[in-house]
Design a protein around this motif. Structure first.
Motif, PDB file in Angstrom:
ATOM      1  N   THR A 171      -5.400  -2.197   5.068  1.00  0.00           N
ATOM      2  CA  THR A 171      -4.367  -2.166   5.888  1.00  0.00           C
ATOM      3  C   THR A 171      -4.358  -2.516   7.553  1.00  0.00           C
ATOM      4  OG1 THR A 171      -5.015   0.304   6.137  1.00  0.00           O
ATOM      5  CG2 THR A 171      -3.808  -0.931   4.656  1.00  0.00           C
TER       6      THR A 171
ATOM      7  N   TYR B  44       0.597  -1.018   0.317  1.00  0.00           N
ATOM      8  CA  TYR B  44      -0.180   0.102  -0.249  1.00  0.00           C
ATOM      9  C   TYR B  44       0.894   1.208   0.261  1.00  0.00           C
ATOM     10  CZ  TYR B  44      -3.793   3.680   1.542  1.00  0.00           C
ATOM     11  OH  TYR B  44      -3.994   5.010   1.844  1.00  0.00           O
TER      12      TYR B  44
ATOM     13  N   ALA C  11      -7.636   0.156  -1.412  1.00  0.00           N
ATOM     14  CA  ALA C  11      -6.807  -0.424  -0.674  1.00  0.00           C
ATOM     15  C   ALA C  11      -6.501  -0.078   1.040  1.00  0.00           C
ATOM     16  CB  ALA C  11      -5.652   0.052  -1.380  1.00  0.00           C
ATOM     17  N   GLU C  12      -6.912   1.545   0.709  1.00  0.00           N
ATOM     18  CA  GLU C  12      -6.470   1.617   2.629  1.00  0.00           C
ATOM     19  C   GLU C  12      -7.498   1.060   3.140  1.00  0.00           C
ATOM     20  OE1 GLU C  12      -7.029   3.654   6.540  1.00  0.00           O
ATOM     21  OE2 GLU C  12      -9.490   4.332   5.088  1.00  0.00           O
TER      22      GLU C  12
END
Length: 285
Positions: free
Chosen positions: A114, A94, A110-111
């Motif tokens: 995490t 990321y 995508a965050e």
């Protein structure tokens, strides 16, 4: 017999290919949304695009395709993979995407996965995908054993291993389904949000597991009710199957044609006493 052989080969190859292939696909869970969204950080440019999220056992794929593809003097067509398999560092991937300056919608999706995200779904997705993959490999081993048993005159045990194959595939689906116990944070793009549903790989695995149950169940039922039909389908003669059946004493009986005994009918008495047979005197001249 050729048609039966072709059907057995096609069904077996289909099951084996599905078990291996779905472990590397990225559509166990999928979703997409069309929205007007900002293109990159620190920019006022707004594009109309389709944002897609595709979840696999080993990571996610985030897609961004413009509608149309060419907008603001750029070609908007992205497909980025972020892996979370053991040995892979999702957070590092990321951060690398941040340094590359990928579009904001991809980084935003995508965050969510995490480890520092408030959603806290990274570990559950990672562990569930790991165990789902492990049980699929066990199902693949059971599939190999079932093929070996079907190639020998022990068909009922091949049917049992087909049932075991289907059971471990169901275990894999249950492992992946536990992700639904902690729903993903809302992925919002203006007035619309991105929702995910089970994808093609999930349903294909379920259908294949049901096929394994069907094959195993039919083989076991035919073994007890219609054994001749089962032997005919697997091109197995009665002599070959009977040769493998143990007797009550645990030893296999010799089988021979015409019902004749394989033991000699007459045994000289001297053969058991170690003496040579006596020679009869010849005719006198």
């Amino acid at each position: 017999q050729r048609l039966y052989w072709l059907l057995r080969v096609i069904l077996s190859l289909f099951i084996g290919v599905v078990i291996v292939a779905v472990q590397f696909t990225g559509d166990w869970e999928t979703g997409w949304v069309r929205a007007n969204t900002s293109y990159k950080s620190f920019s006022n440019a707004v594009v109309n695009a389709d944002v897609g999220l595709h979840v696999g056992l080993g990571g996610i794929n985030v897609t961004l395709v413009g509608n149309p593809v060419n907008q603001i003097n750029e070609t908007i067509s992205y497909n980025e993979h972020f892996a979370w398999r053991f040995g892979e560092n999702y957070d590092q991937a990321y951060r690398d995407s941040l340094e590359k300056g990928l579009p904001s919608p991809i980084l935003y999706v995508a965050e969510k996965f995490t480890q520092q995200s408030p959603c806290s779904v990274h570990n559950q997705y990672r562990i569930s995908g790991h165990y789902a993959s492990a049980t699929m490999w066990v199902a693949f081993c059971a599939w190999l054993i079932s093929n070996m048993l079907f190639s020998m005159p022990v068909l009922v045990y091949g049917g049992y291993m087909s049932l075991v194959t289907g059971i471990f595939m169901i275990f894999s689906l249950l492992s992946f389904s536990t992700i639904g116990n902690s729903p993903l944070c809302t992925i919002q793009f203006g007035p619309v949000s991105l929702h995910t549903v089970y994808g093609a790989s999930f349903w294909l695995t379920l259908a294949t597991s049901l096929l394994c149950f069907l094959i195993g169940g039919v083989v076991v039922v035919l073994h007890y009710l219609r054994p001749r039909v089962l032997r005919a389908f697997f091109d197995l003669s009665e002599d070959e199957e009977a040769a493998q059946e143990p007797t009550a004493g645990g030893l296999s009986q010799p089988h021979h044609k015409g019902g004749e005994s394989v033991w000699p009918r007459e045994v000289p008495t001297g053969a058991f006493l170690g003496s040579a047979p006596s020679a009869e005197p010849g005719p006198a001249l």
